[in-house]
Design an enzyme around this catalytic site. Structure first.
Site, PDB file in Angstrom:
ATOM      1  N   PRO A   1       0.822  -1.211   0.000  1.00  0.00           N
ATOM      2  CA  PRO A   1       0.000   0.000   0.000  1.00  0.00           C
ATOM      3  C   PRO A   1       0.857   1.262   0.000  1.00  0.00           C
ATOM      4  O   PRO A   1       1.877   1.339   0.672  1.00  0.00           O
ATOM      5  CB  PRO A   1      -0.803  -0.118   1.292  1.00  0.00           C
ATOM      6  CG  PRO A   1      -0.890  -1.582   1.540  1.00  0.00           C
ATOM      7  CD  PRO A   1       0.441  -2.123   1.082  1.00  0.00           C
TER       8      PRO A   1
ATOM      9  N   ASN B   1      -8.684   8.844  -3.928  1.00  0.00           N
ATOM     10  CA  ASN B   1      -8.865   7.912  -5.044  1.00  0.00           C
ATOM     11  C   ASN B   1      -8.206   6.590  -4.672  1.00  0.00           C
ATOM     12  O   ASN B   1      -7.097   6.577  -4.118  1.00  0.00           O
ATOM     13  CB  ASN B   1      -8.227   8.468  -6.324  1.00  0.00           C
ATOM     14  CG  ASN B   1      -8.967   9.686  -6.824  1.00  0.00           C
ATOM     15  OD1 ASN B   1     -10.182   9.666  -6.957  1.00  0.00           O
ATOM     16  ND2 ASN B   1      -8.240  10.750  -7.090  1.00  0.00           N
TER      17      ASN B   1
END
Length: 115
Positions: free
Chosen positions: A2, A98
């Site tokens: 991530p 996003n």
């Protein structure tokens, strides 16, 4: 892997010590991925407006191999908007995030890819 990126008009002097570490730990817990693979990039002092106002705002992105989807993204939004509101004093209604579900073959690391 991530990767959380925050672009904000909040000045560097208002970014608290330990914010990046806190975001790393919270994202590790939320995604179930090891903290050693999480990257956080906070970019302060940006020339930005949101709704025509230069009040504090943030444009963010969270990239991950898996762990991206409707219910998960709502959980991340609650967590991340809460942290940015508390630590940077950005109203949650002035934050866009996003989400990008990355293909492991398209993410390079340590001389190879995650595929």
């Amino acid at each position: 892997m991530p990767m959380f990126i925050v672009n904000t008009n909040v000045p560097r002097s208002s970014v608290p010590e330990g914010l990046l570490s806190e975001l790393t730990q919270q994202l590790a817990q939320a995604t179930g991925k090891p903290a050693q693979y999480i990257a956080v990039h906070v970019v302060p002092d940006q020339l930005m407006t949101f709704s025509g106002s230069s009040d504090p705002c943030a444009l963010c992105s969270l990239h991950s191999i898996g762990k991206i989807g409707g219910a998960q993204n709502r959980t991340y939004s609650k967590l991340l908007c809460g942290l940015l509101a508390d630590r940077l004093r950005i109203s949650p209604d002035r934050i866009y995030i996003n989400y990008y579900d990355m293909n492991a073959a398209n993410v390079g690391w340590n001389g190879s890819t995650f595929a």
